[in-house]
Motif scaffolding. Structure first.
Motif, PDB file in Angstrom:
ATOM      1  N   SER A  44     -75.449 113.565  29.117  1.00 40.83           N
ATOM      2  CA  SER A  44     -75.878 113.137  27.789  1.00 40.83           C
ATOM      3  C   SER A  44     -74.732 112.604  26.940  1.00 40.83           C
ATOM      4  CB  SER A  44     -76.589 114.285  27.056  1.00 40.83           C
ATOM      5  OG  SER A  44     -75.748 115.407  26.924  1.00 40.83           O
ATOM      6  N   CYS A  45     -73.696 112.112  27.608  1.00 43.70           N
ATOM      7  CA  CYS A  45     -72.623 111.356  26.962  1.00 43.70           C
ATOM      8  C   CYS A  45     -72.367 110.109  27.803  1.00 43.70           C
ATOM      9  CB  CYS A  45     -71.341 112.179  26.861  1.00 43.70           C
ATOM     10  SG  CYS A  45     -71.393 113.479  25.621  1.00 43.70           S
ATOM     11  N   LEU A  46     -72.265 108.967  27.146  1.00 43.12           N
ATOM     12  CA  LEU A  46     -72.088 107.692  27.843  1.00 43.12           C
ATOM     13  C   LEU A  46     -70.834 107.003  27.354  1.00 43.12           C
ATOM     14  CD1 LEU A  46     -75.747 106.305  27.515  1.00 43.12           C
ATOM     15  CD2 LEU A  46     -74.774 107.521  29.480  1.00 43.12           C
ATOM     16  N   LEU A  47     -70.078 106.432  28.282  1.00 46.30           N
ATOM     17  CA  LEU A  47     -68.899 105.635  27.952  1.00 46.30           C
ATOM     18  C   LEU A  47     -69.285 104.173  28.111  1.00 46.30           C
ATOM     19  CD1 LEU A  47     -65.903 106.252  27.215  1.00 46.30           C
ATOM     20  CD2 LEU A  47     -65.366 105.828  29.625  1.00 46.30           C
ATOM     21  N   ASP A  48     -69.181 103.396  27.002  1.00 45.23           N
ATOM     22  CA  ASP A  48     -69.596 102.004  27.083  1.00 45.23           C
ATOM     23  C   ASP A  48     -68.444 101.108  27.536  1.00 45.23           C
ATOM     24  OD1 ASP A  48     -67.956 101.424  24.892  1.00 45.23           O
ATOM     25  OD2 ASP A  48     -69.602 101.276  23.458  1.00 45.23           O
ATOM     26  N   GLY A  49     -68.701  99.816  27.601  1.00 46.78           N
ATOM     27  CA  GLY A  49     -67.699  98.876  28.103  1.00 46.78           C
ATOM     28  C   GLY A  49     -66.470  98.764  27.234  1.00 46.78           C
ATOM     29  N   ASP A  50     -66.574  99.202  25.973  1.00 45.43           N
ATOM     30  CA  ASP A  50     -65.421  99.213  25.065  1.00 45.43           C
ATOM     31  C   ASP A  50     -64.717 100.558  25.044  1.00 45.43           C
ATOM     32  OD1 ASP A  50     -65.777  96.528  24.218  1.00 45.43           O
ATOM     33  OD2 ASP A  50     -67.363  97.169  22.840  1.00 45.43           O
ATOM     34  N   ARG A  51     -65.085 101.423  25.991  1.00 47.99           N
ATOM     35  CA  ARG A  51     -64.483 102.760  26.141  1.00 47.99           C
ATOM     36  C   ARG A  51     -64.805 103.658  24.952  1.00 47.99           C
ATOM     37  NH1 ARG A  51     -63.441 103.642  31.124  1.00 47.99           N
ATOM     38  NH2 ARG A  51     -61.854 105.209  30.586  1.00 47.99           N
ATOM     39  N   ARG A  52     -65.953 103.425  24.318  1.00 47.20           N
ATOM     40  CA  ARG A  52     -66.411 104.302  23.253  1.00 47.20           C
ATOM     41  C   ARG A  52     -67.357 105.344  23.848  1.00 47.20           C
ATOM     42  NH1 ARG A  52     -68.786 100.059  18.972  1.00 47.20           N
ATOM     43  NH2 ARG A  52     -69.839  99.460  20.915  1.00 47.20           N
ATOM     44  N   LEU A  53     -67.212 106.601  23.416  1.00 48.29           N
ATOM     45  CA  LEU A  53     -68.027 107.692  23.940  1.00 48.29           C
ATOM     46  C   LEU A  53     -69.210 107.933  23.000  1.00 48.29           C
ATOM     47  CD1 LEU A  53     -68.082 109.852  26.236  1.00 48.29           C
ATOM     48  CD2 LEU A  53     -67.036 111.423  24.576  1.00 48.29           C
ATOM     49  N   TRP A  54     -70.412 107.818  23.548  1.00 50.67           N
ATOM     50  CA  TRP A  54     -71.638 107.998  22.777  1.00 50.67           C
ATOM     51  C   TRP A  54     -72.333 109.293  23.197  1.00 50.67           C
ATOM     52  CZ3 TRP A  54     -73.229 104.435  19.070  1.00 50.67           C
ATOM     53  CH2 TRP A  54     -72.550 103.211  19.063  1.00 50.67           C
ATOM     54  N   ALA A  55     -72.856 110.012  22.219  1.00 43.72           N
ATOM     55  CA  ALA A  55     -73.639 111.214  22.488  1.00 43.72           C
ATOM     56  C   ALA A  55     -75.120 110.866  22.339  1.00 43.72           C
ATOM     57  CB  ALA A  55     -73.260 112.330  21.524  1.00 43.72           C
ATOM     58  N   ILE A  56     -75.925 111.236  23.335  1.00 41.85           N
ATOM     59  CA  ILE A  56     -77.351 110.910  23.320  1.00 41.85           C
ATOM     60  C   ILE A  56     -78.166 112.169  23.612  1.00 41.85           C
ATOM     61  CG2 ILE A  56     -76.941 108.511  24.022  1.00 41.85           C
ATOM     62  CD1 ILE A  56     -77.880 109.344  26.857  1.00 41.85           C
ATOM     63  N   ASP A  57     -79.498 112.032  23.515  1.00 43.05           N
ATOM     64  CA  ASP A  57     -80.458 113.097  23.837  1.00 43.05           C
ATOM     65  C   ASP A  57     -80.309 114.299  22.905  1.00 43.05           C
ATOM     66  OD1 ASP A  57     -81.551 111.605  25.866  1.00 43.05           O
ATOM     67  OD2 ASP A  57     -80.397 112.567  27.456  1.00 43.05           O
ATOM     68  N   HIS A  58     -80.873 114.164  21.720  1.00 38.26           N
ATOM     69  CA  HIS A  58     -80.770 115.227  20.719  1.00 38.26           C
ATOM     70  C   HIS A  58     -82.138 115.744  20.281  1.00 38.26           C
ATOM     71  CE1 HIS A  58     -76.792 113.130  20.237  1.00 38.26           C
ATOM     72  NE2 HIS A  58     -76.427 114.381  20.364  1.00 38.26           N
TER      73      HIS A  58
END
Length: 248
Positions: free
Chosen positions: A148-162
């Motif tokens: 439930s954490c994704l690293l995008d192409g810009d190397r930003r870490l996103w938290a999902i599924d809340h």
């Protein structure tokens, strides 16, 4: 993502018609990947198209520890709180009508590598997960899995599924046990203190939260903020009871 960009995306998620829909496999609830398109036929924003994750209330599986039909609202509440704090990155999320009724619609984040998850990334970027783990304490996250954490192409870490958040009666569950007992960063504690002040005054994000969470849940959020300030460290969790299943 600055405030201007976030505002633009929120408007598009709210207003653009959903023109295509596909079921996302593997979820315990019904989750759909949808395409939204500008009615103007191309506005310069991704050629007038965007992808989003749609979680309708009608597709939520009844749970013992969460009121039925509220998980999509908790997705929105988590975004509002992260936006107020300035961390962690939670994709812009709205509540709107869709092909299967009201649900949350959240900006789709394209992961750099779908094989990556917390367990594959923690050894070389553990500190980046600290704000996510601290956010989970604040929102009483009952389902922080490794995926439930994704690293995008810009190397930003996103938290999902809340969806499983903000319920004071639910057990905290996370795979991020590495932070247990560590001090909270001072700047993040200051942000939590500012949020607590806003909740006490009834301004800022408070009114929006009270529209989608119960008063008891908002009071419990304030109490957790107080406890975080008093204790100053990530809570000690039991790996036998405070972890989600499956881990990913």
């Amino acid at each position: 993502m600055d405030d201007l960009e976030t505002g633009r995306i929120l408007a598009q998620l709210s207003d653009w018609p959903i023109t295509a829909i596909g079921l996302h496999p593997g979820g315990s609830n019904y989750v759909f990947v949808v395409r939204l398109e500008s009615e103007s036929g191309g506005s310069g924003d991704q050629d007038g198209q965007m992808l989003a994750i749609y979680k309708p209330a009608s597709g939520e599986r009844p749970l013992r520890d969460f009121p039925y039909g509220t998980l999509h609202l908790r997705e929105r509440a988590a975004f509002l709180l992260s936006d107020a704090l300035g961390w962690p990155l939670v994709p812009p999320t709205v509540v709107r009508d869709g092909p299967h009724g009201e649900g949350s619609v959240q900006l789709f984040i394209e992961a750099e590598d779908l094989r990556q998850n917390f367990f594959t990334m923690r050894d070389h970027m553990l500190d980046a997960f600290g704000p996510v783990a601290m956010f989970d304490v604040l929102i009483q996250n009952a389902d922080r899995k490794g995926g439930s954490c994704l690293l995008d192409g810009d190397r930003r870490l996103w938290a999902i599924d809340h969806g499983l958040t903000f319920n004071p009666l639910a057990r905290a569950r996370t795979v991020m046990l590495e932070f247990c007992g560590r001090p909270y960063p001072a700047d993040k504690l200051a942000a939590v203190a500012d949020l607590r002040d806003a909740l006490g005054r009834g301004d800022g994000v408070t009114a929006e939260l009270l529209e989608i969470l119960s008063g008891v849940e908002v009071d419990a959020l304030a109490a957790r903020a107080d406890r975080m300030a008093e204790e100053g460290v990530y809570p000690m969790l039991d790996p036998n009871v405070n972890v989600p299943w499956p881990f990913i």
